[in-house]
Design an enzyme around this catalytic site. Sequence first.
Site, PDB file in Angstrom:
ATOM      1  N   LYS A   1       0.271  -1.930 -24.138  1.00 24.14           N
ATOM      2  CA  LYS A   1       0.294  -2.299 -22.725  1.00 24.14           C
ATOM      3  C   LYS A   1       1.689  -2.740 -22.324  1.00 24.14           C
ATOM      4  O   LYS A   1       2.461  -3.261 -23.129  1.00 24.14           O
ATOM      5  CB  LYS A   1      -0.734  -3.396 -22.433  1.00 24.14           C
ATOM      6  CG  LYS A   1      -0.511  -4.695 -23.182  1.00 24.14           C
ATOM      7  CD  LYS A   1      -1.629  -5.676 -22.883  1.00 24.14           C
ATOM      8  CE  LYS A   1      -1.396  -7.022 -23.554  1.00 24.14           C
ATOM      9  NZ  LYS A   1      -0.167  -7.705 -23.114  1.00 24.14           N
TER      10      LYS A   1
ATOM     11  N   LYS B   1      -1.641 -11.821 -25.654  1.00 22.71           N
ATOM     12  CA  LYS B   1      -0.279 -11.296 -25.737  1.00 22.71           C
ATOM     13  C   LYS B   1       0.370 -11.372 -24.360  1.00 22.71           C
ATOM     14  O   LYS B   1      -0.291 -11.417 -23.329  1.00 22.71           O
ATOM     15  CB  LYS B   1      -0.295  -9.843 -26.223  1.00 22.71           C
ATOM     16  CG  LYS B   1      -0.855  -9.668 -27.634  1.00 22.71           C
ATOM     17  CD  LYS B   1       0.028 -10.337 -28.669  1.00 22.71           C
ATOM     18  CE  LYS B   1      -0.475 -10.068 -30.082  1.00 22.71           C
ATOM     19  NZ  LYS B   1      -1.773 -10.698 -30.372  1.00 22.71           N
ATOM     20  N   ASP B   2       1.693 -11.322 -24.382  1.00 23.80           N
ATOM     21  CA  ASP B   2       2.488 -11.501 -23.188  1.00 23.80           C
ATOM     22  C   ASP B   2       2.211 -10.448 -22.124  1.00 23.80           C
ATOM     23  O   ASP B   2       1.929  -9.295 -22.417  1.00 23.80           O
ATOM     24  CB  ASP B   2       3.975 -11.429 -23.543  1.00 23.80           C
ATOM     25  CG  ASP B   2       4.270 -12.188 -24.805  1.00 23.80           C
ATOM     26  OD1 ASP B   2       4.324 -13.406 -24.733  1.00 23.80           O
ATOM     27  OD2 ASP B   2       4.415 -11.539 -25.857  1.00 23.80           O
ATOM     28  N   ARG B   3       2.357 -10.890 -20.889  1.00 25.22           N
ATOM     29  CA  ARG B   3       2.282  -9.945 -19.782  1.00 25.22           C
ATOM     30  C   ARG B   3       3.622  -9.231 -19.606  1.00 25.22           C
ATOM     31  O   ARG B   3       3.661  -8.001 -19.537  1.00 25.22           O
ATOM     32  CB  ARG B   3       1.902 -10.676 -18.489  1.00 25.22           C
ATOM     33  CG  ARG B   3       1.886  -9.741 -17.286  1.00 25.22           C
ATOM     34  CD  ARG B   3       1.532 -10.471 -16.016  1.00 25.22           C
ATOM     35  NE  ARG B   3       1.540  -9.569 -14.888  1.00 25.22           N
ATOM     36  CZ  ARG B   3       1.333  -9.932 -13.629  1.00 25.22           C
ATOM     37  NH1 ARG B   3       1.106 -11.202 -13.339  1.00 25.22           N
ATOM     38  NH2 ARG B   3       1.355  -9.055 -12.658  1.00 25.22           N
TER      39      ARG B   3
ATOM     40  N   LYS C   1       3.767 -15.803 -24.944  1.00 25.03           N
ATOM     41  CA  LYS C   1       3.286 -16.226 -26.253  1.00 25.03           C
ATOM     42  C   LYS C   1       3.722 -15.182 -27.253  1.00 25.03           C
ATOM     43  O   LYS C   1       3.630 -14.005 -26.972  1.00 25.03           O
ATOM     44  CB  LYS C   1       1.777 -16.407 -26.296  1.00 25.03           C
ATOM     45  CG  LYS C   1       1.307 -16.859 -27.657  1.00 25.03           C
ATOM     46  CD  LYS C   1      -0.150 -17.154 -27.739  1.00 25.03           C
ATOM     47  CE  LYS C   1      -0.570 -17.604 -29.101  1.00 25.03           C
ATOM     48  NZ  LYS C   1      -1.938 -17.876 -29.285  1.00 25.03           N
TER      49      LYS C   1
END
Length: 330
Positions: free
Chosen positions: A55, A84-86, A330
Site C-alpha cells: 500500500k 503500518k504507516d500511512r 509507526k
Amino acid sequence: MSEQQDAPWNLDWPRALGGAAISADFRSEPEDFVVEELAAPQPGEGEHVLLQIRKRGANTGYVAQQLAKLAGVQNNDVGFYGLKDRHAVTTQWFSVWLAQKPEPDWRQIESDEITLLTHFRGTRKLRRGEHLGNRFKIRLRNVRGDRSAAEAVLKQVSAGVPNYFGEQRFGHNGGNLDLANRFSGEQEAGKRRRIPRNQKAFAMSAARSWLFNQVLASRVVEDNWQDLIEGEPETAASGPLWGRGRNPASGAQLDLELAVMAPWKPWCDWLEHCGLSQERRPLMLQPQGFQAEWQDEDLILSFALPPGTFATAVLREVAELVNQSTSAIK
C-alpha cells in the site's frame, strides 16, 4: 494532578549517542519510508484467506475495511500483524475469515493506493505482533549540519539505541495523553462514566508508554540505560509496562522506578483498575543489519526491528527530523 501533568507534553526524550548533529527532511514523499514485514504465513486448507498487500498513502485500518467490504464480512473478521504507516510504502499481510462465504475476486481491492501481491488459504487469523519484525529503508533528505559528527553517531547505532515508544503512540499533540490524564483524574475524583472503547485503548497504551519512556529517559540521563543495576528482574536492562500485580524489580531498580513514576500515581492506579498486568520491556533496541549510505545531500538508512518497536527511536539518535507529512508514524 501534578504540575508536570498540567504542562504541555514534552516528547523530546534525551538522546544517548551524543546528540543529533544533523537535521533532515523526513517523509517528503511516501517512497522515503519503505516498510516490509518479516513474515511468512503458511498456506493451508482453512476458512481464512491470507493476502500480501503493498500500500502507498493508505493506513492499515482503511485497507482492512476495504477487504471486509469486498468479502462481505465484519471488520473484526480481518486480521493483520501490525499497524503500518500511512505516509509510506509498506508491504504487509492481512487475513480474512470467510467461514462458508464464497471467495470474492480479490483483484477488485486494487487501486492507486493498494496492490495485491499474492493470496492463498490459511488456517488461522493473523494477530498483532506475531510476525518476526519489519525491515525499513528510509531516506532523509536535504541533510544539514556536521556530517563527520553524524558519522560518529552512525557507527554506534548497531550497538543499540534507547527503546523509546515513538511520538505517534501519544497521538497528535499528545492527545492520547490528554485522554489518560482526564480518565485517571475522573477515577481519582470518584467519577464513574462509560468510556468509549477506542478512546480507552488509546489512553491506556499512551499512559503505559509514557511511564516507560519516563523511566528510560531517567536512565539515559544517568548513562546507565544499558547496564544491569541491583534488583533488575530480567537478563538485560528493562523498564516497567505498568499494570496490576507486583513490580518484579527490587532494590535499587525498584526505588528508581517508583521515584520516577511517583508524580504519575493516578495514572498507575487507573492502569491497575483497567485490569492491565505488569510487564517488562527492554530499555535497549538493537537494529539488525543497520546500513547508512550518503547520496549527495540525502542519507539512506536500512535496518530491521522486532515487533512493537519504533523506527523513529533509531532515526532520532541520528538526526533532528523535520516531518514533511502530517500522518501518524509507526
